[in-house]
Scaffold this motif. Structure first.
Motif, short mmCIF file in Angstrom:
data_model
loop_
_atom_site.label_atom_id
_atom_site.label_comp_id
_atom_site.label_asym_id
_atom_site.label_seq_id
_atom_site.Cartn_x
_atom_site.Cartn_y
_atom_site.Cartn_z
N ASN A 1 1.30 14.94 9.62
CA ASN A 1 2.00 13.94 8.81
C ASN A 1 3.05 13.21 9.65
OD1 ASN A 1 3.05 12.52 6.56
ND2 ASN A 1 4.57 14.12 6.20
N GLY A 2 3.02 11.85 9.57
CA GLY A 2 4.01 11.04 10.26
C GLY A 2 3.73 10.80 11.73
N GLU A 3 2.58 11.29 12.23
CA GLU A 3 2.26 11.13 13.64
C GLU A 3 1.32 9.95 13.87
OE1 GLU A 3 3.30 12.95 16.41
OE2 GLU A 3 4.72 13.90 15.04
N VAL B 1 0.84 -1.20 0.00
CA VAL B 1 0.00 0.00 0.00
C VAL B 1 0.87 1.25 0.00
CG1 VAL B 1 -1.60 1.36 1.43
CG2 VAL B 1 -2.03 -1.07 1.05
N VAL B 2 1.90 1.28 0.85
CA VAL B 2 2.81 2.42 0.94
C VAL B 2 3.52 2.63 -0.40
CG1 VAL B 2 4.98 3.22 1.99
CG2 VAL B 2 3.13 2.33 3.43
N SER B 3 3.99 1.54 -0.99
CA SER B 3 4.71 1.60 -2.27
C SER B 3 3.86 2.21 -3.38
CB SER B 3 5.18 0.20 -2.66
OG SER B 3 5.72 0.19 -3.96
N VAL B 4 2.59 1.75 -3.45
CA VAL B 4 1.71 2.24 -4.52
C VAL B 4 1.24 3.66 -4.24
CG1 VAL B 4 -0.42 1.77 -5.80
CG2 VAL B 4 1.05 -0.12 -5.11
N PHE C 1 0.76 -8.61 17.56
CA PHE C 1 1.47 -7.43 18.06
C PHE C 1 2.67 -7.10 17.16
CE2 PHE C 1 -1.00 -8.93 21.53
CZ PHE C 1 -1.15 -7.92 22.47
N GLU C 2 3.47 -8.14 16.88
CA GLU C 2 4.69 -7.94 16.10
C GLU C 2 4.40 -7.45 14.68
OE1 GLU C 2 8.01 -8.23 17.08
OE2 GLU C 2 7.09 -8.32 19.05
N THR C 3 3.39 -8.05 14.03
CA THR C 3 3.12 -7.69 12.63
C THR C 3 2.54 -6.28 12.52
OG1 THR C 3 0.98 -8.86 12.66
CG2 THR C 3 2.88 -10.07 11.84
N LYS C 4 1.71 -5.88 13.47
CA LYS C 4 1.18 -4.51 13.44
C LYS C 4 2.28 -3.50 13.77
CE LYS C 4 -2.61 -3.46 12.70
NZ LYS C 4 -3.31 -3.21 11.41
N HIS C 5 3.18 -3.86 14.67
CA HIS C 5 4.31 -2.99 15.02
C HIS C 5 5.22 -2.80 13.81
CE1 HIS C 5 7.32 -1.10 17.56
NE2 HIS C 5 8.23 -1.99 17.19
N GLU C 6 5.52 -3.90 13.11
CA GLU C 6 6.38 -3.82 11.92
C GLU C 6 5.73 -3.00 10.81
OE1 GLU C 6 9.59 -4.72 11.39
OE2 GLU C 6 9.51 -5.05 13.56
N ALA C 7 4.42 -3.21 10.61
CA ALA C 7 3.70 -2.49 9.56
C ALA C 7 3.72 -0.98 9.82
CB ALA C 7 2.26 -2.99 9.48
N GLU C 8 3.51 -0.61 11.08
CA GLU C 8 3.50 0.81 11.41
C GLU C 8 4.88 1.44 11.18
OE1 GLU C 8 2.88 3.48 15.29
OE2 GLU C 8 1.24 2.05 15.00
N LYS D 1 8.51 5.15 8.44
CA LYS D 1 9.78 5.34 7.72
C LYS D 1 9.54 6.08 6.40
CE LYS D 1 13.75 2.74 5.94
NZ LYS D 1 14.32 1.39 5.71
N ALA D 2 8.47 5.71 5.68
CA ALA D 2 8.16 6.36 4.40
C ALA D 2 7.80 7.83 4.62
CB ALA D 2 7.03 5.62 3.70
N CYS D 3 7.12 8.12 5.73
CA CYS D 3 6.80 9.52 6.07
C CYS D 3 8.07 10.30 6.38
CB CYS D 3 5.88 9.57 7.28
SG CYS D 3 4.19 9.08 6.97
N ASP D 4 8.93 9.72 7.19
CA ASP D 4 10.16 10.39 7.60
C ASP D 4 11.07 10.70 6.41
OD1 ASP D 4 9.29 10.29 10.19
OD2 ASP D 4 10.57 8.63 10.81
#
Length: 328
Positions: free
Chosen positions: A223-225, A96-99, A143-150, A155-158
């Motif tokens: 943005n990014g928050e 989703v982020v990539s597209v 927990f881990e997969t949602k943490h990684e996804a966020e 990172k893309a925002c930053d």
């Protein structure tokens, strides 16, 4: 304005889609060809076929889109479902982020979860957006997969690649929530069939308030928050008592000791390895004995978020169960 919602046919997704349509937006629901669309009955949205795990389908679906609300995800607490959660929650979000980046989508609203922030071990642990993620050693799949996804979104925002806001709702209650697979326990409480409760705590928030918070974050969030959308912190014992009171039944009378729950969880994991269905998993045991308590002050200050009391959200949840004949 063209808006696309992933996970639109889920519990929260359908509420968000309906709210966006009611605001007068042109809303497209991204669904798989064989998806159950009953949650979207009567909602005047358009359907576009696609899957967050198939980046090529997203490249077509995201064309001309102003905003993407990304709600698609898998909630599970068994080791056997970890691969699916990695694929949907992590890889799907990366797609989703990539597209969004490729199509220069103006705004991404990412629905994370409070599980991406972590959990507490005592009632004194009330977490906020700046709390350190403290449970990686437990390796809990959801927990881990949602943490990684966020982290992917952040990172893309930053890096200035996308404009996005991340939202972390707590445990959402309201009309229709009993359909969720993760609510079997609460339904048993309302039916007067559950005899025990566990030691942990949860945070209860009303679906109507979460939807309001999501729309406000889309329009006003920085943005990014990340913003926690949480309501009232209560013990699981008190949650079950509220559900039982609304349903007119007796609450579960016995507290299951943590040691027993973790033993049953370990047995459940062993049974699963043998292809059998266990009573619960190790991940269920940890989740049920931790304190999922959160502070939504940031969302209240910046988004005008106003969570109602837990009892009101639970009333609406149980009333829906009654209306559907689930408590006879």
């Amino acid at each position: 304005m063209k808006i696309l919602v992933t996970g639109a046919n889920g519990f929260l997704g359908s509420w968000v889609t309906r709210a966006l349509v009611n605001e007068g937006h042109h809303v497209y629901a991204l669904v798989r060809p064989k998806s159950d669309l009953s949650e979207l009955s009567g909602v005047q949205c358009k359907y576009v076929h696609g899957d967050v795990t198939d980046v090529h389908s997203l490249l077509e679906a995201f064309k001309g889109v102003d905003t993407v609300f990304h709600l698609a995800g898998v909630i599970a607490y068994k080791k056997s479902q970890r691969h699916l959660m990695d694929k949907v929650n992590v890889e799907g979000t990366a797609n989703v982020v990539s597209v969004c980046r490729e199509h220069k989508v103006r705004r991404l609203v990412y629905l994370s979860s409070v599980v991406a922030i972590g959990a507490g071990y005592t009632p004194q642990d009330i977490l906020n957006e700046d709390s350190a993620y403290n449970i990686s050693d437990l390796n809990l799949g959801y927990f881990e997969t949602k943490h990684e996804a966020e982290k992917i979104v952040k990172k893309a925002c930053d890096k200035g690649e996308i404009n996005a806001v991340m939202l972390n709702p707590s445990t959402i209650y309201g009309a229709g929530d009993a359909k969720k697979g993760s609510r079997k326990m609460q339904l048993k409480v309302a039916q007067g069939k559950l005899k025990f409760y566990t030691s942990g705590g949860v945070n209860v928030v009303a679906v109507e308030d979460v939807v309001q918070g999501i729309l406000s974050a889309w329009k006003n969030g920085r943005n990014g928050e990340r913003y926690i959308l949480s309501g009232e912190n209560i013990l699981i014992k008190d949650l079950f008592a509220m559900i039982a009171a609304e349903a007119g039944v007796k609450p579960p009378p016995y507290q299951m000791p943590d040691s027993v729950l973790h033993t049953v969880g370990a047995i459940g994991d062993a049974m699963e390895k043998l292809g059998l269905k266990g009573p619960l998993s190790r991940e269920n045991a940890y989740t049920a004995t931790m304190y999922h308590w959160f502070d939504s002050s940031k969302a209240q200050k910046e988004l005008g978020f106003k969570p109602r009391p837990a009892r009101e959200a639970i009333h609406n949840s149980v009333q829906w169960m009654k209306d559907q004949g689930l408590l006879k």
